[in-house]
Design an enzyme around this catalytic site. Sequence first.
Site, PDB file in Angstrom:
ATOM      1  N   ASP A  98      40.451  44.041  34.790  1.00 47.09           N
ATOM      2  CA  ASP A  98      39.911  43.123  35.815  1.00 47.09           C
ATOM      3  C   ASP A  98      38.694  43.280  35.737  1.00 47.09           C
ATOM      4  OD1 ASP A  98      39.579  41.418  38.006  1.00 47.09           O
ATOM      5  OD2 ASP A  98      41.110  42.202  39.130  1.00 47.09           O
ATOM      6  N   PHE A 147      46.435  36.395  39.986  1.00 53.25           N
ATOM      7  CA  PHE A 147      47.327  37.509  39.967  1.00 53.25           C
ATOM      8  C   PHE A 147      48.392  37.652  39.080  1.00 53.25           C
ATOM      9  CE2 PHE A 147      50.129  40.756  42.147  1.00 53.25           C
ATOM     10  CZ  PHE A 147      49.195  41.639  42.429  1.00 53.25           C
ATOM     11  N   ASP A 154      52.370  45.858  39.582  1.00 52.69           N
ATOM     12  CA  ASP A 154      52.975  45.554  40.948  1.00 52.69           C
ATOM     13  C   ASP A 154      52.230  44.722  42.055  1.00 52.69           C
ATOM     14  OD1 ASP A 154      50.591  47.308  41.057  1.00 52.69           O
ATOM     15  OD2 ASP A 154      51.534  47.703  43.400  1.00 52.69           O
TER      16      ASP A 154
HETATM   17  P1  IMP Z   1      39.533  46.878  37.472  1.00 49.25           P
HETATM   18  O1  IMP Z   1      39.322  48.321  37.853  1.00 49.25           O
HETATM   19  O2  IMP Z   1      38.914  45.865  38.370  1.00 49.25           O
HETATM   20  O3  IMP Z   1      39.545  46.442  36.170  1.00 49.25           O
HETATM   21  O4  IMP Z   1      41.124  46.919  37.902  1.00 49.25           O
HETATM   22  C1  IMP Z   1      42.100  47.512  37.144  1.00 49.25           C
HETATM   23  C2  IMP Z   1      43.416  47.827  37.804  1.00 49.25           C
HETATM   24  O5  IMP Z   1      43.576  46.924  39.072  1.00 49.25           O
HETATM   25  C3  IMP Z   1      44.404  47.591  36.882  1.00 49.25           C
HETATM   26  O6  IMP Z   1      44.849  48.787  36.398  1.00 49.25           O
HETATM   27  C4  IMP Z   1      45.540  47.446  37.985  1.00 49.25           C
HETATM   28  O7  IMP Z   1      45.973  48.488  38.529  1.00 49.25           O
HETATM   29  C5  IMP Z   1      44.963  46.572  39.217  1.00 49.25           C
HETATM   30  N1  IMP Z   1      44.932  45.141  38.940  1.00 49.25           N
HETATM   31  C6  IMP Z   1      44.110  44.321  38.555  1.00 49.25           C
HETATM   32  N2  IMP Z   1      44.615  43.013  38.450  1.00 49.25           N
HETATM   33  C7  IMP Z   1      45.944  43.056  38.816  1.00 49.25           C
HETATM   34  C8  IMP Z   1      46.773  41.877  38.867  1.00 49.25           C
HETATM   35  O8  IMP Z   1      46.875  40.870  38.597  1.00 49.25           O
HETATM   36  N3  IMP Z   1      48.324  42.676  39.234  1.00 49.25           N
HETATM   37  C9  IMP Z   1      48.422  43.896  39.294  1.00 49.25           C
HETATM   38  N4  IMP Z   1      47.396  44.780  39.466  1.00 49.25           N
HETATM   39  C10 IMP Z   1      46.327  44.279  38.964  1.00 49.25           C
END
Ligand code: IMP
Length: 170
Positions: A98, A147, A154
């Site tokens: 993300d 999402f 999850d």
């Molecule tokens: P980042 O650090 O913002 O890249 O977030 C990564 C983590 O956030 C992922 O490994 C997921 O565990 C969680 N995450 C981000 N987007 C989603 C989503 O759309 N659904 C579920 N979990 C998400």
Amino acid sequence: KDFELFLSEDEIQSGISKLAYKINHDYAGKDVIFLGILNGAFMFCSDLMKAFTSPSEIGFIKAASYEGMESTGKVKFHEAGQLNYNNRDIIIVEDIIDTGNTLKALYEYLGKHNPKSIKVCTLLFKKEAYQQSLPIDYVCFETENKFLLGYGLDYDGYGRNLPEVYILND
Ligand code: IMP
Ligand code: MG
């Protein structure tokens, strides 16, 4: 909540086959560590590894953001096991990328353990939400900034067991 089918089981599996073809080519004859990020990546990691044809080990690491400090990218890691990363080729396996904050922190963490190389493989990539400059080497599917749920991902702890990926309608 209004979730809609985004990827069927077949679409996921054929995406993984295509990606594994590339990874098998890039890592032919190498001894790889697949490092799955818990909890979300467990299912993807399992299917990806089944499609890998060179010697490989698997490890898991749990990433937890410090409460209220997600935006700073402060992430803490808990390892399950005792893999030695020194001089090893590591492929980080994520369910979804993300903002990239988790990934950035993991790169810094692994960097201290003197690996030979680090590449990143993710099932899903929210390209528009990504705020880092690290390359995402292997992407199975790019997605909108919405999402997603299922196949390891999850919603408040539930839905990881779904064999498909669903997307939240707004
Ligand atoms: P980042 O650090 O913002 O890249 O977030 C990564 C983590 O956030 C992922 O490994 C997921 O565990 C969680 N995450 C981000 N987007 C989603 C989503 O759309 N659904 C579920 N979990 C998400
Ligand atoms: Mg995750």
